[in-house]
Design a protein around this motif. Structure first.
Motif, PDB file in Angstrom:
ATOM      1  N   THR A 271      24.147   6.684  63.356  1.00 27.41           N
ATOM      2  CA  THR A 271      25.317   6.679  62.481  1.00 27.41           C
ATOM      3  C   THR A 271      26.310   5.627  62.941  1.00 27.41           C
ATOM      4  O   THR A 271      26.327   5.230  64.107  1.00 27.41           O
ATOM      5  CB  THR A 271      26.006   8.055  62.480  1.00 27.41           C
ATOM      6  N   LEU A 272      27.139   5.202  62.016  1.00 31.23           N
ATOM      7  CA  LEU A 272      28.206   4.267  62.351  1.00 31.23           C
ATOM      8  C   LEU A 272      29.347   5.015  63.042  1.00 31.23           C
ATOM      9  O   LEU A 272      29.707   6.114  62.640  1.00 31.23           O
ATOM     10  CB  LEU A 272      28.748   3.583  61.092  1.00 31.23           C
TER      11      LEU A 272
ATOM     12  N   LEU B 205      31.824   8.003  54.311  1.00 27.67           N
ATOM     13  CA  LEU B 205      30.524   7.418  53.991  1.00 27.67           C
ATOM     14  C   LEU B 205      29.586   8.461  53.403  1.00 27.67           C
ATOM     15  O   LEU B 205      29.638   9.643  53.760  1.00 27.67           O
ATOM     16  CB  LEU B 205      29.883   6.817  55.250  1.00 27.67           C
TER      17      LEU B 205
ATOM     18  N   ILE C 252      34.806   5.535  57.745  1.00 22.20           N
ATOM     19  CA  ILE C 252      33.528   6.077  58.226  1.00 22.20           C
ATOM     20  C   ILE C 252      33.374   7.543  57.829  1.00 22.20           C
ATOM     21  O   ILE C 252      32.278   8.000  57.486  1.00 22.20           O
ATOM     22  CB  ILE C 252      33.418   5.894  59.759  1.00 22.20           C
TER      23      ILE C 252
ATOM     24  N   ASN D 133      26.036   0.799  56.604  1.00 20.59           N
ATOM     25  CA  ASN D 133      25.385   2.070  56.912  1.00 20.59           C
ATOM     26  C   ASN D 133      23.913   2.057  56.520  1.00 20.59           C
ATOM     27  O   ASN D 133      23.094   2.760  57.102  1.00 20.59           O
ATOM     28  CB  ASN D 133      26.119   3.205  56.193  1.00 20.59           C
TER      29      ASN D 133
END
Length: 266
Positions: free
Chosen positions: A205-206, A237, A234, A197
């Motif tokens: 963003t992931l 995060l 995710i 990240n």
């Protein structure tokens, strides 16, 4: 510094400063590539990569390749060069299994790739591979993580990140790598995605579409995390700060030492 690029026409000509410029250009292709990272514990080794798409109409391109049940690679740089090396590694693993009825030792195969890369720097009719590999594997001594370079160098790491914007990920890994050796799989995956990240821009963003994570464990076969498994990590995060991220230094325009431009986004 050197006019007309007379010292970078092939990879066997030394510049007056004692450098081989074509090898440096190949290393620059890795630095400008897609970020990929790996980390390992006593029982697991994890690879994570960011997948880019050439356009909104294109699929995200895979950057993690399975080599054998106990081995995988993450790539940064020219994908076409990586496919050649991946095919070679799969062939070597297949031959080793056929002859010895056993999985190939990860370190031995990495040294073969390093030798193969180094040979490309000694022949005027060849060019260095423009790709860096993170090789993750498990053998009788446990999990391993190696990096190979276009120059023919190879190193073993507890954790490592390569590619564009990977400096922030390496900083994160250096702060936490002492925890990795005794960490369980969920903790490793958390650290891998937190570090990944850090490589993305502040407005990016992931997601499950642009991120890939692979795991190899002692006594288990290679597997990739499914979208549902990935989404759980995710969602947890840390939120990014608003301040801009540190950019990689841009290559100088013009000049004999300026790296050759290469498109490594594919």
């Amino acid at each position: 510094m050197y006019r007309n690029h007379q010292y970078d026409m092939d990879c066997i000509t030394w510049s007056p400063a004692g450098r081989i410029l074509q090898v440096e250009y190949a290393m620059e292709a890795v630095k400008q590539g897609t970020p990929v990272l790996g980390l390992r514990s006593k029982t697991h080794v994890v690879l994570a990569s960011f997948k880019r798409a050439q356009s909104e109409l294109a699929q995200h391109q895979q950057k993690i390749f399975k080599i054998d049940d106990n081995m995988a690679i993450g790539i940064s740089g020219l994908t076409a060069d990586a496919r050649v090396l991946a095919d070679y590694m799969r062939s070597e693993c297949l031959n080793h299994r056929y002859v010895f009825d056993a999985e190939m030792n990860t370190g031995r195969l990495v040294m073969q790739i390093a030798d193969k890369s180094q040979q490309k720097t000694q022949n005027a009719s060849k060019r260095p591979y423009g790709v860096g590999l993170l090789v993750a594997g498990v053998d009788e001594k446990g999990p391993h993580l190696y990096e190979t370079c276009p120059s023919g160098n190879a190193y073993e790491y507890y954790s490592m990140a390569i590619g564009g914007r990977s400096t922030s990920a390496r900083t994160y890994l250096e702060k936490h790598f002492a925890e990795f050796e005794s960490a369980d799989l969920d903790t490793l995956l958390k650290h891998a995605l937190e570090a990944m990240n850090k490589t993305t821009a502040s407005d990016q963003t992931l997601t499950v579409k642009n991120t890939a994570v692979a795991v190899i464990a002692v006594g288990e076969k290679y597997r990739e995390l499914s979208e549902d498994q990935l989404q759980k990590f995710i969602d947890n995060l840390e939120k990014k700060e608003d301040e801009p991220m540190e950019e990689e230094p841009a290559p100088a325009a013009g000049g004999g030492d300026a790296p050759a431009p290469m498109d490594t986004s594919a």
